[in-house]
Motif scaffolding. Structure first.
Motif, short mmCIF file in Angstrom:
data_model
loop_
_atom_site.label_atom_id
_atom_site.label_comp_id
_atom_site.label_asym_id
_atom_site.label_seq_id
_atom_site.Cartn_x
_atom_site.Cartn_y
_atom_site.Cartn_z
N ASN B 256 0.83 -1.21 0.00
CA ASN B 256 0.00 0.00 0.00
C ASN B 256 0.86 1.26 0.00
O ASN B 256 0.40 2.33 -0.36
N ALA B 257 2.09 1.10 0.48
CA ALA B 257 3.01 2.24 0.50
C ALA B 257 4.43 1.73 0.33
O ALA B 257 4.73 0.60 0.75
N LEU B 258 5.25 2.52 -0.28
CA LEU B 258 6.63 2.09 -0.54
C LEU B 258 7.57 3.26 -0.26
O LEU B 258 7.35 4.38 -0.72
N LYS B 285 0.79 -1.18 -7.34
CA LYS B 285 -0.58 -0.87 -7.74
C LYS B 285 -0.76 0.65 -7.80
O LYS B 285 -0.03 1.40 -7.11
N PRO B 286 -1.71 1.14 -8.59
CA PRO B 286 -1.81 2.58 -8.85
C PRO B 286 -1.99 3.41 -7.57
O PRO B 286 -1.48 4.51 -7.47
N GLU B 287 -2.71 2.87 -6.58
CA GLU B 287 -2.99 3.69 -5.39
C GLU B 287 -1.87 3.62 -4.35
O GLU B 287 -1.97 4.23 -3.27
N CYS B 288 -0.80 2.90 -4.69
CA CYS B 288 0.31 2.77 -3.74
C CYS B 288 1.00 4.13 -3.55
O CYS B 288 1.32 4.82 -4.50
N VAL B 289 1.20 4.52 -2.28
CA VAL B 289 1.88 5.78 -1.99
C VAL B 289 3.39 5.54 -2.04
O VAL B 289 3.90 4.67 -1.35
N MET B 309 11.34 -0.18 1.55
CA MET B 309 10.49 -0.73 2.62
C MET B 309 9.07 -0.72 2.09
O MET B 309 8.53 0.33 1.77
N ALA B 310 8.52 -1.92 1.96
CA ALA B 310 7.17 -2.04 1.41
C ALA B 310 6.19 -2.27 2.55
O ALA B 310 6.30 -3.26 3.27
N PHE B 311 5.30 -1.31 2.75
CA PHE B 311 4.33 -1.42 3.86
C PHE B 311 3.06 -2.07 3.33
O PHE B 311 2.37 -1.51 2.49
N GLU B 312 2.79 -3.25 3.87
CA GLU B 312 1.62 -3.99 3.37
C GLU B 312 0.33 -3.46 3.98
O GLU B 312 -0.68 -3.34 3.32
N SER B 313 0.40 -3.15 5.27
CA SER B 313 -0.86 -2.76 5.92
C SER B 313 -0.95 -1.26 6.12
O SER B 313 -1.67 -0.79 6.98
N TRP B 314 -0.17 -0.51 5.34
CA TRP B 314 -0.24 0.96 5.43
C TRP B 314 -1.63 1.41 5.07
O TRP B 314 -2.21 0.97 4.08
N THR B 315 -2.18 2.27 5.89
CA THR B 315 -3.55 2.71 5.62
C THR B 315 -3.56 4.21 5.42
O THR B 315 -3.14 4.95 6.30
N ALA B 329 -8.04 10.49 -4.34
CA ALA B 329 -7.36 9.20 -4.48
C ALA B 329 -6.36 9.02 -3.34
O ALA B 329 -5.66 9.96 -2.97
N SER B 330 -6.30 7.82 -2.80
CA SER B 330 -5.41 7.60 -1.66
C SER B 330 -3.94 7.66 -2.06
O SER B 330 -3.07 7.71 -1.22
N ALA B 331 -3.69 7.67 -3.38
CA ALA B 331 -2.30 7.76 -3.82
C ALA B 331 -1.72 9.16 -3.62
O ALA B 331 -0.53 9.37 -3.71
N GLU B 332 -2.61 10.12 -3.33
CA GLU B 332 -2.13 11.47 -3.10
C GLU B 332 -1.23 11.50 -1.88
O GLU B 332 -1.48 10.80 -0.90
#
Lengths: 400, 394
Positions: B256-258, B285-289, B309-315, B329-332
């Motif tokens: 979800n975040a990188l 994925k497109p919404e990944c921050v 560092m790839a955060f899987e459960s980043w919200t 969009a959460s990618a912002e």
């Protein structure tokens, strides 16, 4: 004139203790009768059911009466519970004499001022314990009489508690036709019975590990510098065991007494304790290490809470005489080792050595408070006789 | 106040392994890093302080500096004994990077306690913890597995590295060389967090962003890759994706975040940064921050290193609904208002998500209807072993 027999009552959380004591020719107190009965209606040192608590008092009183061969109708009562608090109160007096020498009258005046403690209306002062005098700006004076100064100051440690809670305990005694002549804080009583003059002089911490409360009193240079009560006791250990292993409280208590240990013993790793079958319960095996872990966690925390209270007032570095554990909880295996570790001071069990007649009693440390209360009765009796001969009447106990 | 102190970052090594790792990070950084090592073993502490790191002995009064002997309970109690001393090193610290090797007494026992206390103090924590080798035995493995949820409950972000994964390609090397190289791999990653903040290239990751990222991180995967030569950007991304530490191959695409750090010499070209970013972006994925930063170091001339560092459960924070406008969009990039930092008032991850942990009984038992005994905000009528999170041997 000899001091008549003195009766002392302690309505503890786990048991009610009644002690009758007499003074021998050497002035030492000898316990002539002891009565104990398991308490009900008491939680954390405070009365929750007057009638149930009264049952214990009546049974213990009868036992003590029979053993001491006396009839009791007046008692001294030990008070404990989280409502007990302490504060240092200061009294000041100006020396009026032209030569500025401190006289007996000056000391009485400063004592009177110091004992006028300002507390909330719902609280009652149990004791005002003299700490030390200050002669002008010179602190730490124990006997100021005859010294020269302009201003005499006295610090007293006032021990006070909630009036209603104290009255509730008194009501229990009244409910079984016993008249309470005086009340005293359990910690002070235990210290009277257990501590020697050398220990008080060297500085010592007395910890009375009771069923519902842990009372403490710290002496530095012969002066009580801290006292108080924490509402954690052996009952908490039992409750923790019951919840940890999902067993009834009476079985948890039994397990604590037979297999309990305040430290985690590496030698018992892998050992299992058998909890025999009983009505409605089948036999169970409990890990010895798990049991010790539960007890260790609770006792460690109790000591740490106490340590942090003493740390706040900076008492610990002055306790050359170490830590003395008394009360029923002192018989928990390896509790001294744990105390030594937490306080960083030598730690041992304290028995009521200032009172005779308890040699045949099993676990005498559990009677420290009641035995000390008899001593307290003797001391206050002597004081009253000294200052007010008119009040020198029989203490409520007479020969059959 | 030095630049390192201004970042509000502290590296905290817990236990023998954790201290060794922290010392390696500190050495890789090249001095000046705010690092602290805490251990119950005085000997191990001495070694760490010889390397220039500040050290603190835990449970000196309890264990006399002899270590815990593998007993996690002793480690926990030792941490409780000296937590106040650890607190004195936390002035101005907002984010603590904790390194620990699980499976033994101090790493396994003290780490959950320390992380929990830091969490209660409102300090963000990123935990880099290693799981023991398979050959170390089942007891150590299960001990580590037992501790992981306890750390996870209080840590804001957690990276778990299995030592077996770290050493998989180092089997032929001597033990000493393999150990050093494995430590180096982890140290490079952790050091990069500092460098991205304190010694950036032309794209800086400000401490606030890192703090915010960490605060919402949750479980993370950590990976690193290196490449040289003409096509180094493409090669680095390819080997990053293949990195065994990343776990399953689809980790990047599920993140979800990188957080991506690019470490290179002064010969790094803008086109290469663009190439790396576009290739990494295509994996996600497109919404990944995606947060990135670069570090330029002359020692890396001709090389390009990537650490992620790839955060899987980043919200991402829930966007504020506005009438007539679609949700943002959460990618912002997250805005500051989304991360109100309230020291001591944050909920634990266990409270955010249902806890995996069950400490057994949690009631007050016979003290159910009795005036509670409260000390420093804790209800002492609740069993101590429950409040201290002690797992009982059954």
């Amino acid at each position: 004139m000899a001091i008549p027999p003195i009766a002392a009552l302690e309505i503890g959380t786990s048991r009610t203790v009644f002690c009758v004591g007499e003074t021998d020719d050497n002035g030492r107190v000898r316990v002539t009768g002891v009565g104990t009965y398991p308490s009900t209606g008491v939680r954390k040192g405070q009365i929750t059911d007057l009638a149930q608590a009264g049952v214990g008092v009546e049974a213990a009183a009868k036992q003590a009466e029979k053993q001491a061969d006396v009839s009791i109708w007046q008692v001294l009562l030990a008070i404990s519970g989280a409502h007990i608090q302490t504060m240092v109160n200061t009294g000041v007096a100006t020396i009026r004499s032209n030569d500025c020498v401190v006289s007996k009258e000056d000391i009485e005046e400063v004592m009177e001022n110091a004992q006028a403690v300002q507390i909330e209306a719902d609280r009652q002062v149990l004791h005002t314990i003299t700490q030390s005098y200050m002669v002008d700006d010179q602190p730490g004076i124990m006997k100021p009489e005859g010294m020269r100064c302009k201003v005499l100051t006295l610090n007293v440690l006032a021990v006070h508690g909630l009036k209603n809670r104290i009255e509730n305990a008194v009501s229990v005694a009244k409910g079984v036709q016993l008249d309470v002549t005086d009340v005293a804080f359990s910690g002070v009583c235990a210290a009277l019975a257990v501590l020697t003059p050398e220990q008080r002089h060297n500085g010592v911490l007395l910890v009375d590990l009771g069923g519902g409360t842990t009372n403490y009193i710290a002496y530095c240079n012969n002066v009580i510098s801290a006292a108080g009560c924490i509402a954690i006791g052996g009952d908490h250990v039992t409750n923790d065991i019951a919840l940890a292993f999902n067993i009834p409280l009476n079985r948890a208590e039994e397990l604590k007494r037979t297999e309990g240990c305040a430290m985690i013993d590496p030698d018992t790793s892998g050992r299992r304790v058998v909890l025999p079958s009983d009505v409605g319960f089948s036999e169970r095996l409990i890990s010895s290490k798990a049991l010790q872990t539960v007890i260790n966690a609770r006792m460690d925390e109790t000591f740490r809470v106490l340590r942090s209270k003493l740390d706040e007032i900076g008492v610990l570095p002055h306790l050359g005489g170490g830590v003395i554990l008394t009360g029923g909880g002192a018989y928990l295996r390896k509790v001294c080792d744990l105390g030594q570790r937490v306080f960083g001071l030598p730690c041992r069990i304290g028995l009521p050595v200032n009172v005779d007649g308890l040699d045949a009693v099993e676990q005498p440390a559990a009677l420290s408070t009641a035995a000390g209360l008899v001593l307290y009765g003797k001391m206050t009796y002597e004081d009253r006789r000294l200052f007010s001969p008119l009040r020198n009447f029989l203490r409520g106990v007479f020969r059959r | 106040m030095s630049q390192e102190q201004q970042t509000g970052l502290l590296l905290l090594g817990v236990g023998g392994g954790g201290c060794r790792l922290a010392a390696a990070v500190s050495a890789a950084y090249g001095g000046g890093m705010c690092a602290l090592g805490v251990d119950t073993d005085a000997l191990s502490n001495r070694e760490a302080s010889a390397g220039g790191m500040t050290t603190l002995l835990l449970g000196g009064a309890r264990l006399a500096g002899h270590g815990t002997g593998g007993d996690a309970i002793q480690g926990r109690l030792a941490a409780q004994d000296d937590m106040q001393n650890v607190g004195t090193h936390l002035q101005g610290v907002r984010t603590v990077v904790v390194t620990a090797c699980l499976g033994a007494g101090t790493g396994g026992g003290a780490t959950p306690e320390i992380v929990k206390t830091l969490h209660d103090m409102g300090v963000a924590t990123v935990c880099f913890v290693t799981k023991p080798f398979a050959f170390e035995g089942e007891a150590r493995r299960s001990s580590a597995e037992r501790v992981l949820p306890m750390i996870e409950e209080s840590a804001d972000s957690m990276v778990v590295v299995a030592l077996d994964d770290l050493f998989v390609e180092l089997g032929d090397l001597s033990v000493d060389a393999a150990m050093r190289q494995a430590e180096q791999t982890l140290a490079t990653g952790i050091t990069l967090l500092w460098r991205l903040v304190t010694k950036p290239g032309f794209i800086r990751l400000d401490p606030e962003r890192l703090h915010a990222m960490v605060l919402k991180g949750g479980n993370a995967r950590f990976c690193c890759a290196s490449a040289q030569g003409q096509d180094r950007a493409a090669q680095a991304v390819a080997s990053l994706r293949a990195c065994r530490l990343l776990g399953p191959r689809d980790t990047l695409s599920k993140a979800n975040a990188l957080l991506l750090g690019i470490l290179a010499g002064s010969d790094l070209r803008l086109a290469e940064v663009g190439e790396v970013m576009s290739k990494v972006r295509s994996q996600c994925k497109p919404e990944c921050v995606l947060e990135m930063g670069t570090v330029l170091d002359d020692a890396y001339e001709g090389r390009l290193d990537l650490v992620a560092m790839a955060f899987e459960s980043w919200t991402a924070a829930a966007p504020i609904a506005q009438p007539g406008k679609e949700a943002v969009a959460s990618a912002e990039p997250p805005v500051a208002e989304d991360f109100p930092i309230q020291p001591g008032a944050r909920k634990s991850r266990a409270a955010k998500h249902a806890s995996k942990l069950s400490y057994g009984a949690t009631g007050r038992g016979k003290f159910q209807n009795v005036e509670p005994t409260i000390f420093h905000g804790q209800d002492l009528d609740i069993p101590t072993f429950v409040r201290r999170g002690i797992q009982l041997e059954r």
